[in-house]
Design an enzyme around this catalytic site. Structure first.
Site, mmCIF file in Angstrom:
data_model
loop_
_atom_site.group_PDB
_atom_site.id
_atom_site.type_symbol
_atom_site.label_atom_id
_atom_site.label_comp_id
_atom_site.label_asym_id
_atom_site.label_seq_id
_atom_site.Cartn_x
_atom_site.Cartn_y
_atom_site.Cartn_z
ATOM 1 N N SER A 28 6.302 -1.547 5.632
ATOM 2 C CA SER A 28 4.911 -0.838 4.933
ATOM 3 C C SER A 28 3.714 -0.908 4.712
ATOM 4 C CB SER A 28 6.370 -0.778 2.707
ATOM 5 O OG SER A 28 5.973 -2.236 2.939
ATOM 6 N N CYS A 29 3.678 -2.510 5.320
ATOM 7 C CA CYS A 29 2.725 -2.519 5.784
ATOM 8 C C CYS A 29 2.040 -1.123 6.524
ATOM 9 C CB CYS A 29 2.440 -4.203 5.672
ATOM 10 S SG CYS A 29 2.501 -5.199 4.312
ATOM 11 N N ILE A 30 0.186 -1.950 6.602
ATOM 12 C CA ILE A 30 -0.009 -1.095 7.930
ATOM 13 C C ILE A 30 -0.820 -1.634 8.662
ATOM 14 C CG2 ILE A 30 -2.473 0.772 8.425
ATOM 15 C CD1 ILE A 30 -0.152 2.189 7.869
ATOM 16 N N GLY A 93 3.916 1.213 7.805
ATOM 17 C CA GLY A 93 3.913 2.400 6.958
ATOM 18 C C GLY A 93 5.127 2.725 7.040
ATOM 19 N N GLU B 146 8.777 -8.089 4.031
ATOM 20 C CA GLU B 146 7.947 -7.684 4.008
ATOM 21 C C GLU B 146 7.738 -6.198 3.064
ATOM 22 O OE1 GLU B 146 4.542 -6.902 6.860
ATOM 23 O OE2 GLU B 146 4.997 -4.813 6.529
#
Lengths: 177, 196
Positions: A28-30, A93, B146
């Site tokens: 989900s991180c960019i 994302g 994560e």
């Protein structure tokens, strides 16, 4: 030759030949890439959440889009990058657990927050591989400005600069000539 | 506001994890009809980036079964196993390795194993917990972990991991079982056993 890793909430920048900037397994991180291709410098931030506002001040600010973007600009500029020449590329994302509530939203909100922070700095997004349900690894060669993305279960693919589609048509023309 | 625990508290959490995992291994053993060995559980408080690294190479393909935990111990239960071991488990359950039912069969394993772990914790501490339905994905280890940590990154830079290994005897097949309490979840546990 070294891989500079941007782990959760970290960022890295380089203009050294042989270096790669890498963010492994983005969910989900960019992974936000900033390039000045003429200068051969680049930076990569691994952004976890949209905005620092309303959160504890003691937290690592660089995991938030609104704080990471200015810091990434600062670091790439410090290596000789020129802000008006910056090109931004967004990767990640994803919604890893489709339908499982809160993680679903984070990826989408992260992408929106990074775009907003870039717009505020007047930096254009030149390529994007975001959303979906697959994890991604992004690699950046600061010298050539080539950005590759690998999705889970696939091979590395060049995201930027866009690879011209070598259509069978053009190859036929060459053969005839 | 980083989570920090003293040695006595960490020992207590390790003991809770041990009993939880013991109950979970009994449930797994009944489902698979095999003996299950249990490795000594590990309890650690780590920066989130290190927590990802501790679990394995970030790009490694892994099958994750995730259960949300609601109630007085909000958090996430995550079971991780290699895709090869996921296939082995499906075969032990009598399915074809590439069966379309594999994800739901694994989800059911996760549901039973996760629920027994949580019930054991609830029984010992008197907290009320409610697991949410399981989700099964196969993807990069880093991306799965994560995404679970990201949700709690808003309240802390660090995370508590209660980490146990369930090993299917004679099959070279193991499942890593993780409980990742939300911020405050572990405090609630410690409070109930008088160690807060």
């Amino acid at each position: 030759m070294s891989d500079l890793m941007a782990r959760m909430g970290e960022l890295c920048a380089s203009g050294t030949p042989g270096d790669s900037l890498v963010a492994l397994g983005l969910g989900s991180c960019i992974g936000l890439v900033l390039l000045d291709r003429r200068k051969g410098v680049a930076g990569l931030a691994h952004i976890v959440l949209p905005a620092a506002e309303g959160h504890n001040k003691e937290l690592n600010p660089l995991k938030f889009a609104d704080k990471a973007v200015p810091e990434l600009i600062r670091q790439v500029t410090a290596l000789g990058g020129r802000k008006p020449m910056f090109e931004a590329i967004l990767v990640g994302g994803a919604s890893m657990f489709a339908g499982a509530g809160s993680t679903l939203e984070v990826g989408v909100r992260n992408a929106a927050a990074v775009k907003e922070a870039l717009a505020k700095e007047r930096i254009r997004i030149h390529a994007e591989d975001t959303g979906g349900t697959k994890g991604r690894t992004v690699r950046v060669d600061p010298i050539t400005g080539i950005v590759t993305v690998r999705k889970a279960g696939s091979k590395d693919e060049q995201l930027y600069p866009a690879v011209p589609k070598t259509s069978s048509h053009s190859r036929v023309l060459q053969e005839v000539a | 506001m980083s989570a920090s625990y003293n040695e006595v508290q960490l020992d207590a959490l390790r003991e809770l994890a041990n009993i939880g995992a013991g109950t979970a291994s009994t449930a797994l053993s009944e489902m698979l009809g095999r003996s299950i060995d249990l490795a000594v559980p590990d309890v650690s408080v780590l920066p989130m980036a290190d927590a990802v690294d501790q679990l394995g190479p970030a790009e490694q393909d892994i099958t994750g079964i995730m259960l949300g935990v609601e109630g007085e111990l909000p958090g996430t239960v995550l079971m991780l196993l290699t895709p090869e071991n996921a296939e082995k488990i499906c075969v032990m359950l009598g399915l074809e390795a590439d069966s379309e039912l594999a994800p739901s069969a694994l989800g059911e394993i996760g549901n039973v194993v996760g629920t027994s772990y949580l019930n054991a914790l609830a029984g010992m501490t008197g907290i009320a917990v409610e697991p949410t339905p399981p989700t099964t994905v196969t993807d990069m280890l880093g991306a799965i972990v994560e995404s679970i940590l990201a949700v709690r990154a808003a309240s802390s830079d660090r995370t508590l991991l209660l980490d146990s290994s369930l090993i299917v005897e004679g099959e070279d097949c193991s499942i890593v079982f993780l409980l990742v309490p939300d911020h405050g979840g572990a405090e609630e546990l410690l409070d109930r056993i008088g160690l807060a």
